[in-house]
Design an enzyme around this catalytic site. Structure first.
Site, PDB file in Angstrom:
ATOM      1  N   CYS A 135     -16.473   0.732   1.114  1.00  0.00           N
ATOM      2  CA  CYS A 135     -15.266  -0.087   1.314  1.00  0.00           C
ATOM      3  C   CYS A 135     -14.730   0.034   2.741  1.00  0.00           C
ATOM      4  CB  CYS A 135     -14.203   0.294   0.299  1.00  0.00           C
ATOM      5  SG  CYS A 135     -13.695   2.012   0.407  1.00  0.00           S
ATOM      6  N   HIS A 174      -7.499   0.528  -6.287  1.00  0.00           N
ATOM      7  CA  HIS A 174      -7.610  -0.417  -5.163  1.00  0.00           C
ATOM      8  C   HIS A 174      -8.194  -1.727  -5.709  1.00  0.00           C
ATOM      9  CE1 HIS A 174      -7.653  -1.847  -1.190  1.00  0.00           C
ATOM     10  NE2 HIS A 174      -8.487  -1.009  -0.598  1.00  0.00           N
ATOM     11  N   ASP A 179     -17.695   6.070  -0.749  1.00  0.00           N
ATOM     12  CA  ASP A 179     -16.427   5.982  -0.017  1.00  0.00           C
ATOM     13  C   ASP A 179     -16.200   7.362   0.604  1.00  0.00           C
ATOM     14  OD1 ASP A 179     -13.901   5.266   0.912  1.00  0.00           O
ATOM     15  OD2 ASP A 179     -12.930   5.327  -1.050  1.00  0.00           O
ATOM     16  N   GLN A 187      -9.821  -4.507  -3.441  1.00  0.00           N
ATOM     17  CA  GLN A 187     -11.112  -4.093  -2.894  1.00  0.00           C
ATOM     18  C   GLN A 187     -12.236  -4.432  -3.877  1.00  0.00           C
ATOM     19  OE1 GLN A 187     -11.940  -2.370   0.161  1.00  0.00           O
ATOM     20  NE2 GLN A 187     -13.946  -3.032  -0.534  1.00  0.00           N
ATOM     21  N   ARG A 197     -13.507  -9.487   1.812  1.00  0.00           N
ATOM     22  CA  ARG A 197     -12.092  -9.200   1.521  1.00  0.00           C
ATOM     23  C   ARG A 197     -11.254 -10.454   1.813  1.00  0.00           C
ATOM     24  NH1 ARG A 197     -10.066  -3.960   1.555  1.00  0.00           N
ATOM     25  NH2 ARG A 197      -8.266  -4.969   0.604  1.00  0.00           N
ATOM     26  N   ARG A 236       0.875  -1.179   0.000  1.00  0.00           N
ATOM     27  CA  ARG A 236       0.000   0.000   0.000  1.00  0.00           C
ATOM     28  C   ARG A 236       0.907   1.222   0.000  1.00  0.00           C
ATOM     29  NH1 ARG A 236      -5.283   0.976   3.662  1.00  0.00           N
ATOM     30  NH2 ARG A 236      -5.995  -0.462   2.042  1.00  0.00           N
TER      31      ARG A 236
HETATM   32  N1   CP Z   1     -11.171  -0.876   2.536  1.00  0.00           N
HETATM   33  C1   CP Z   1      -9.884  -0.916   2.955  1.00  0.00           C
HETATM   34  O1   CP Z   1      -8.942  -1.102   2.176  1.00  0.00           O
HETATM   35  O2   CP Z   1      -9.736  -0.747   4.298  1.00  0.00           O
HETATM   36  P1   CP Z   1      -8.369  -0.566   5.078  1.00  0.00           P
HETATM   37  O3   CP Z   1      -7.841   0.806   4.732  1.00  0.00           O
HETATM   38  O4   CP Z   1      -8.730  -0.702   6.504  1.00  0.00           O
HETATM   39  O5   CP Z   1      -7.417  -1.623   4.608  1.00  0.00           O
HETATM   40  N1  NVA Z   2     -10.420   6.104  -0.810  1.00  0.00           N
HETATM   41  C1  NVA Z   2      -9.966   5.695   0.481  1.00  0.00           C
HETATM   42  C2  NVA Z   2     -10.052   4.208   0.602  1.00  0.00           C
HETATM   43  C3  NVA Z   2      -9.607   3.648   1.909  1.00  0.00           C
HETATM   44  C4  NVA Z   2      -9.663   2.153   1.943  1.00  0.00           C
HETATM   45  C5  NVA Z   2      -8.540   6.184   0.709  1.00  0.00           C
HETATM   46  O1  NVA Z   2      -7.744   6.122  -0.234  1.00  0.00           O
HETATM   47  O2  NVA Z   2      -8.237   6.633   1.801  1.00  0.00           O
END
Ligand code: CP
Ligand code: NVA
Length: 296
Positions: free
Chosen positions: A255, A129, A216, A132, A283, A102
């Site tokens: 999400c 993502h 989101d 997801q 997930r 990430r």
């Molecule tokens: N939806 C998601 O990726 O959640 P986290 O940021 O908790 O991993």
């Molecule tokens: N769009 C959000 C998703 C988190 C899982 C972010 O990037 O923070």
């Protein structure tokens, strides 16, 4: 050896295969059946940003598949002191069997993959993502089948980008309801891929006939400085009980993490339409399918 950096790295056939594997693994887990197909394999989980679901579901997935998972915080590695990505990638490739990463910038993941001789899986970037939305496909399939009409509300962000690409690959109809200036950056790519995606400014029009309402956060990780402006710009795009009534008895998806009272109301989260916690559970099942496919 393949990487999963964009959802567009996968064909329709491969995505449906992942869906089938995830369905089977979910049933197996309920019956207490666990196959140690990744025994002696180790996944590194490299995080430049926080995570609850991605971190836990990948770690549990590896453990339940008989393998190991290492949680690596960016700043605890020499990366945090400026060691180049390419050196990190080459060294990690000699210890591990896969890297889930990430990162703030999508280019970081592309760079890591370029120098890795093991599979790299995108666990969220500013652009996409993919894990997801693969898990979301399982949720949509379970609740509405494979012919669902999806309406996205709010920010055309990383999750939205992956969802419009997924829709283009699978032939889902999708509407994105967002204010001007917040369109998904991969919209033209989705259209080039033959996607049936359109932008609609009016949330009530956007949700008409929708089977799935998806939202989101309005302020993604790294956008904290724009908070005030974003809260102003997104006013009117929240999923309220009132808005749900304009759709076709939809499922409501998010999400997570959620900001109650911003992009979604508490009543909607607690309503019968919400499948948000099931979505989070999925997930785990999809992560396993991804791991078997890329590391197996
Ligand atoms: N939806 C998601 O990726 O959640 P986290 O940021 O908790 O991993
Ligand atoms: N769009 C959000 C998703 C988190 C899982 C972010 O990037 O923070």
């Amino acid at each position: 050896m393949r990487h999963l950096i964009s959802i567009a790295d996968l064909s329709k056939r491969e995505i449906l295969e992942l869906l089938n594997i995830a369905i089977r693994l979910k049933e197996d887990r309920k019956k207490g059946i666990f196959e140690e197909k990744l025994k002696n394999k180790t996944l590194a989980m490299l995080f430049e940003l926080p995570s609850t679901r991605t971190r836990i579901s990948f770690e549990v997935a590896m453990l339940e598949l008989g393998g190991n998972a290492l949680y690596l915080n960016w700043n605890d590695l020499q990366l945090g002191r400026g060691e180049p990505i390419k050196d990190t990638a080459r060294v990690m490739s000699r210890y591990l069997h896969g890297i889930m990463i990430r990162a703030r910038k999508h280019e970081t993941i592309v760079e890591l993959a370029k120098f890795s001789s093991i599979p790299v899986i995108n666990g969220l970037s500013n652009l996409e993502h993919p894990c997801q939305v693969l898990a979301d496909l399982l949720t949509i399939y379970e609740q509405k089948g494979l012919n669902a009409k999806i309406t996205w509300l709010g920010d055309g962000n990383n999750v939205c980008n992956s969802l419009i690409l997924l829709s283009a690959i699978l032939g889902f109809e999708m509407v994105v309801a967002c204010p001007k200036g917040y369109e998904p950056s991969l919209l033209s790519k989705a259209l080039e891929m033959g996607g049936n995606v359109r932008i609609e400014r009016d949330p009530k029009k956007a949700v008409r006939n929708a089977d799935v309402l998806y939202t989101d956060v309005w302020i993604s990780m790294g956008q904290e400085a724009e908070k005030e402006k974003r809260l102003r710009d997104f006013k009117g795009y929240e999923i309220s009980l009132d808005l749900v009534k304009f759709a076709n008895d939809p499922i409501v998806m998010h999400c997570m993490p959620m900001h109650r009272g911003e992009e979604i109301s508490d009543e909607v989260i607690e309503s019968k339409n919400s499948v948000i916690y099931e979505q989070a559970e999925n997930r785990l099942h999809m992560q396993k399918a991804i791991l078997l496919n890329f590391l197996g």
